[in-house]
Design a protein around this motif. Structure first.
Motif, PDB file in Angstrom:
ATOM      1  N   ALA A 101      14.065  -4.989  10.655  1.00 22.78           N
ATOM      2  CA  ALA A 101      14.703  -6.185  10.087  1.00 22.78           C
ATOM      3  C   ALA A 101      15.961  -5.813   9.307  1.00 22.78           C
ATOM      4  O   ALA A 101      16.994  -6.485   9.417  1.00 22.78           O
ATOM      5  CB  ALA A 101      13.717  -6.936   9.201  1.00 22.78           C
ATOM      6  N   ALA A 102      15.900  -4.752   8.514  1.00 21.13           N
ATOM      7  CA  ALA A 102      17.073  -4.306   7.748  1.00 21.13           C
ATOM      8  C   ALA A 102      18.178  -3.863   8.701  1.00 21.13           C
ATOM      9  O   ALA A 102      19.353  -4.203   8.521  1.00 21.13           O
ATOM     10  CB  ALA A 102      16.691  -3.176   6.799  1.00 21.13           C
ATOM     11  N   GLY A 103      17.798  -3.130   9.754  1.00 21.15           N
ATOM     12  CA  GLY A 103      18.782  -2.691  10.739  1.00 21.15           C
ATOM     13  C   GLY A 103      19.448  -3.851  11.458  1.00 21.15           C
ATOM     14  O   GLY A 103      20.660  -3.837  11.698  1.00 21.15           O
ATOM     15  N   THR A 104      18.673  -4.858  11.792  1.00 17.51           N
ATOM     16  CA  THR A 104      19.220  -6.051  12.442  1.00 17.51           C
ATOM     17  C   THR A 104      20.221  -6.760  11.544  1.00 17.51           C
ATOM     18  O   THR A 104      21.313  -7.143  11.981  1.00 17.51           O
ATOM     19  CB  THR A 104      18.084  -7.016  12.847  1.00 17.51           C
ATOM     20  N   LEU A 105      19.861  -6.925  10.273  1.00 13.55           N
ATOM     21  CA  LEU A 105      20.745  -7.599   9.317  1.00 13.55           C
ATOM     22  C   LEU A 105      22.041  -6.811   9.120  1.00 13.55           C
ATOM     23  O   LEU A 105      23.137  -7.382   9.134  1.00 13.55           O
ATOM     24  CB  LEU A 105      20.011  -7.783   7.988  1.00 13.55           C
ATOM     25  N   VAL A 106      21.929  -5.508   8.964  1.00 18.47           N
ATOM     26  CA  VAL A 106      23.119  -4.671   8.799  1.00 18.47           C
ATOM     27  C   VAL A 106      23.963  -4.709  10.075  1.00 18.47           C
ATOM     28  O   VAL A 106      25.196  -4.771  10.008  1.00 18.47           O
ATOM     29  CB  VAL A 106      22.730  -3.229   8.407  1.00 18.47           C
TER      30      VAL A 106
ATOM     31  N   ALA B 190       4.497  -6.204  -7.829  1.00 18.85           N
ATOM     32  CA  ALA B 190       4.914  -6.664  -6.498  1.00 18.85           C
ATOM     33  C   ALA B 190       6.442  -6.715  -6.397  1.00 18.85           C
ATOM     34  O   ALA B 190       7.024  -6.342  -5.375  1.00 18.85           O
ATOM     35  CB  ALA B 190       4.316  -8.034  -6.189  1.00 18.85           C
ATOM     36  N   TYR B 191       7.088  -7.171  -7.465  1.00 15.78           N
ATOM     37  CA  TYR B 191       8.551  -7.188  -7.512  1.00 15.78           C
ATOM     38  C   TYR B 191       9.090  -5.769  -7.401  1.00 15.78           C
ATOM     39  O   TYR B 191       9.995  -5.487  -6.606  1.00 15.78           O
ATOM     40  CB  TYR B 191       9.022  -7.857  -8.812  1.00 15.78           C
ATOM     41  N   ASP B 192       8.533  -4.862  -8.194  1.00 17.47           N
ATOM     42  CA  ASP B 192       9.005  -3.469  -8.206  1.00 17.47           C
ATOM     43  C   ASP B 192       8.879  -2.828  -6.832  1.00 17.47           C
ATOM     44  O   ASP B 192       9.818  -2.187  -6.349  1.00 17.47           O
ATOM     45  CB  ASP B 192       8.235  -2.638  -9.234  1.00 17.47           C
ATOM     46  N   SER B 193       7.725  -2.988  -6.186  1.00 15.26           N
ATOM     47  CA  SER B 193       7.527  -2.342  -4.887  1.00 15.26           C
ATOM     48  C   SER B 193       8.404  -2.976  -3.809  1.00 15.26           C
ATOM     49  O   SER B 193       8.958  -2.259  -2.962  1.00 15.26           O
ATOM     50  CB  SER B 193       6.059  -2.329  -4.486  1.00 15.26           C
ATOM     51  N   ALA B 194       8.561  -4.316  -3.825  1.00 15.13           N
ATOM     52  CA  ALA B 194       9.417  -4.977  -2.837  1.00 15.13           C
ATOM     53  C   ALA B 194      10.871  -4.554  -3.022  1.00 15.13           C
ATOM     54  O   ALA B 194      11.558  -4.225  -2.047  1.00 15.13           O
ATOM     55  CB  ALA B 194       9.289  -6.491  -2.952  1.00 15.13           C
ATOM     56  N   ARG B 195      11.321  -4.536  -4.252  1.00 12.87           N
ATOM     57  CA  ARG B 195      12.719  -4.157  -4.528  1.00 12.87           C
ATOM     58  C   ARG B 195      12.990  -2.731  -4.069  1.00 12.87           C
ATOM     59  O   ARG B 195      14.020  -2.449  -3.441  1.00 12.87           O
ATOM     60  CB  ARG B 195      13.018  -4.322  -6.011  1.00 12.87           C
ATOM     61  N   LYS B 196      12.079  -1.828  -4.365  1.00 12.47           N
ATOM     62  CA  LYS B 196      12.259  -0.427  -3.987  1.00 12.47           C
ATOM     63  C   LYS B 196      12.242  -0.255  -2.469  1.00 12.47           C
ATOM     64  O   LYS B 196      13.116   0.401  -1.889  1.00 12.47           O
ATOM     65  CB  LYS B 196      11.170   0.434  -4.626  1.00 12.47           C
ATOM     66  N   ALA B 197      11.244  -0.859  -1.808  1.00 13.10           N
ATOM     67  CA  ALA B 197      11.106  -0.704  -0.355  1.00 13.10           C
ATOM     68  C   ALA B 197      12.308  -1.286   0.387  1.00 13.10           C
ATOM     69  O   ALA B 197      12.864  -0.651   1.297  1.00 13.10           O
ATOM     70  CB  ALA B 197       9.811  -1.363   0.124  1.00 13.10           C
ATOM     71  N   VAL B 198      12.721  -2.499   0.015  1.00 13.11           N
ATOM     72  CA  VAL B 198      13.829  -3.141   0.717  1.00 13.11           C
ATOM     73  C   VAL B 198      15.139  -2.421   0.405  1.00 13.11           C
ATOM     74  O   VAL B 198      15.961  -2.203   1.309  1.00 13.11           O
ATOM     75  CB  VAL B 198      13.907  -4.651   0.393  1.00 13.11           C
ATOM     76  N   SER B 199      15.345  -2.030  -0.844  1.00 12.05           N
ATOM     77  CA  SER B 199      16.564  -1.279  -1.191  1.00 12.05           C
ATOM     78  C   SER B 199      16.658  -0.009  -0.363  1.00 12.05           C
ATOM     79  O   SER B 199      17.732   0.327   0.154  1.00 12.05           O
ATOM     80  CB  SER B 199      16.580  -0.944  -2.686  1.00 12.05           C
ATOM     81  N   ASN B 200      15.544   0.709  -0.227  1.00 12.04           N
ATOM     82  CA  ASN B 200      15.538   1.940   0.571  1.00 12.04           C
ATOM     83  C   ASN B 200      15.818   1.663   2.043  1.00 12.04           C
ATOM     84  O   ASN B 200      16.569   2.396   2.689  1.00 12.04           O
ATOM     85  CB  ASN B 200      14.212   2.686   0.412  1.00 12.04           C
ATOM     86  N   ALA B 201      15.225   0.611   2.574  1.00 11.84           N
ATOM     87  CA  ALA B 201      15.437   0.263   3.983  1.00 11.84           C
ATOM     88  C   ALA B 201      16.896  -0.116   4.236  1.00 11.84           C
ATOM     89  O   ALA B 201      17.483   0.287   5.249  1.00 11.84           O
ATOM     90  CB  ALA B 201      14.507  -0.879   4.403  1.00 11.84           C
ATOM     91  N   LEU B 202      17.482  -0.879   3.325  1.00 14.31           N
ATOM     92  CA  LEU B 202      18.891  -1.251   3.473  1.00 14.31           C
ATOM     93  C   LEU B 202      19.792  -0.026   3.364  1.00 14.31           C
ATOM     94  O   LEU B 202      20.760   0.112   4.118  1.00 14.31           O
ATOM     95  CB  LEU B 202      19.289  -2.302   2.428  1.00 14.31           C
TER      96      LEU B 202
ATOM     97  N   LEU C 227      17.066  -9.280  -5.512  1.00 16.00           N
ATOM     98  CA  LEU C 227      15.762  -9.936  -5.443  1.00 16.00           C
ATOM     99  C   LEU C 227      15.583 -10.767  -6.707  1.00 16.00           C
ATOM    100  O   LEU C 227      15.301 -10.247  -7.779  1.00 16.00           O
ATOM    101  CB  LEU C 227      14.647  -8.889  -5.314  1.00 16.00           C
ATOM    102  N   ALA C 228      15.817 -12.069  -6.579  1.00 18.23           N
ATOM    103  CA  ALA C 228      15.787 -12.958  -7.742  1.00 18.23           C
ATOM    104  C   ALA C 228      14.358 -13.315  -8.117  1.00 18.23           C
ATOM    105  O   ALA C 228      13.605 -13.823  -7.300  1.00 18.23           O
ATOM    106  CB  ALA C 228      16.573 -14.236  -7.459  1.00 18.23           C
TER     107      ALA C 228
ATOM    108  N   GLY D  53      29.830  -2.502   3.233  1.00 20.71           N
ATOM    109  CA  GLY D  53      28.509  -2.634   2.639  1.00 20.71           C
ATOM    110  C   GLY D  53      27.937  -4.024   2.795  1.00 20.71           C
ATOM    111  O   GLY D  53      28.572  -4.909   3.356  1.00 20.71           O
ATOM    112  N   ILE D  54      26.730  -4.161   2.274  1.00 22.65           N
ATOM    113  CA  ILE D  54      26.017  -5.432   2.384  1.00 22.65           C
ATOM    114  C   ILE D  54      25.273  -5.709   1.079  1.00 22.65           C
ATOM    115  O   ILE D  54      24.698  -4.814   0.473  1.00 22.65           O
ATOM    116  CB  ILE D  54      25.039  -5.418   3.589  1.00 22.65           C
ATOM    117  N   ALA D  55      25.333  -6.955   0.652  1.00 14.73           N
ATOM    118  CA  ALA D  55      24.537  -7.434  -0.480  1.00 14.73           C
ATOM    119  C   ALA D  55      23.614  -8.509   0.075  1.00 14.73           C
ATOM    120  O   ALA D  55      24.064  -9.451   0.718  1.00 14.73           O
ATOM    121  CB  ALA D  55      25.431  -8.000  -1.579  1.00 14.73           C
ATOM    122  N   VAL D  56      22.328  -8.336  -0.143  1.00 16.69           N
ATOM    123  CA  VAL D  56      21.320  -9.237   0.406  1.00 16.69           C
ATOM    124  C   VAL D  56      20.581  -9.916  -0.731  1.00 16.69           C
ATOM    125  O   VAL D  56      20.101  -9.255  -1.649  1.00 16.69           O
ATOM    126  CB  VAL D  56      20.318  -8.456   1.294  1.00 16.69           C
ATOM    127  N   HIS D  57      20.494 -11.245  -0.652  1.00 17.62           N
ATOM    128  CA  HIS D  57      19.771 -12.023  -1.663  1.00 17.62           C
ATOM    129  C   HIS D  57      18.480 -12.577  -1.076  1.00 17.62           C
ATOM    130  O   HIS D  57      18.449 -13.040   0.066  1.00 17.62           O
ATOM    131  CB  HIS D  57      20.624 -13.194  -2.155  1.00 17.62           C
TER     132      HIS D  57
END
Length: 194
Positions: A39-44, A74-86, A99-100, A60-64
């Motif tokens: 999904a991250a690769g597709t978006l990029v 849950a916020y911490d793990s999602a933010r870390k995982a998605v940031s790493n994937a991006l 991640l708001a 670069g890319i900024a994703v909201h």
């Protein structure tokens, strides 16, 4: 709305690049492993394609995405995982994951004057101001309940952010919101391309 926050937080960056919006719904925070990487690769890839269409370089890319919950594990793990994937998907280019928590309306609550600037009949209660807006469970519904003439809609968000930017409010939040602060720190560290 994200572009408005970027303009306020890093004007030098915005002066050096062209912001281009991809309006695809982003659903990264609930993905993991190979599904998240794809999904991250597709978006990029779409962002790189937009840059080519505009005869520009992809920098670069900024994703909201809204968390739909307050900051916590849950916020911490999602933010870390998605940031790493991006970061992996962009390679040497920059990436920022906004991640708001809980919703982007909580970010807007940091700028209560902007609501009145946008609609003079709207006023954010004093009891809501100067607080941690990221702890508000349902900010959008809360706003819909108090801003009724006319009724607040999610589509008002970009206009409220724009009013805040125009009036110099976005650099002076009233209160706190961890997710907003982390986004500001991340986007502010984005190097300006030459």
């Amino acid at each position: 709305m994200l572009a408005t926050f970027i303009r306020a937080a890093h004007p030098e960056l915005v002066a050096a690049i062209t912001l281009t919006e991809i309006t695809d719904p982003v659903r990264l925070r609930k993905k993991s492993g190979a599904e998240l990487a794809t999904a991250a690769g597709t978006l990029v890839g779409k962002a790189r394609g937009k840059a080519r269409l505009k005869a520009g370089d992809f920098v670069g890319i900024a994703v909201h995405e809204d968390m739909d919950a307050c900051p916590g594990p849950a916020y911490d793990s999602a933010r870390k995982a998605v940031s790493n994937a991006l970061a992996k998907a962009t390679g040497v280019s920059a990436s920022v994951y906004a991640l708001a928590a809980a919703e982007s309306e909580a970010w807007l609550l940091l700028f209560p004057e902007a609501f009145t600037l946008y609609r003079p009949s709207w006023k954010i209660p004093a009891a809501w101001q100067g607080k941690d807006s990221g702890r508000r469970q349902t900010p959008k519904e809360d706003l819909e309940g108090i801003l009724t003439t006319p009724r607040f809609r999610e589509s008002d968000g970009p206009e409220i952010a724009s009013a805040a930017l125009t009036n110099g409010l976005l650099t002076k939040p009233m209160g706190s919101n961890r997710s907003y602060q982390e986004f500001i720190e991340d986007i502010s560290s984005w190097e300006v391309p030459h």
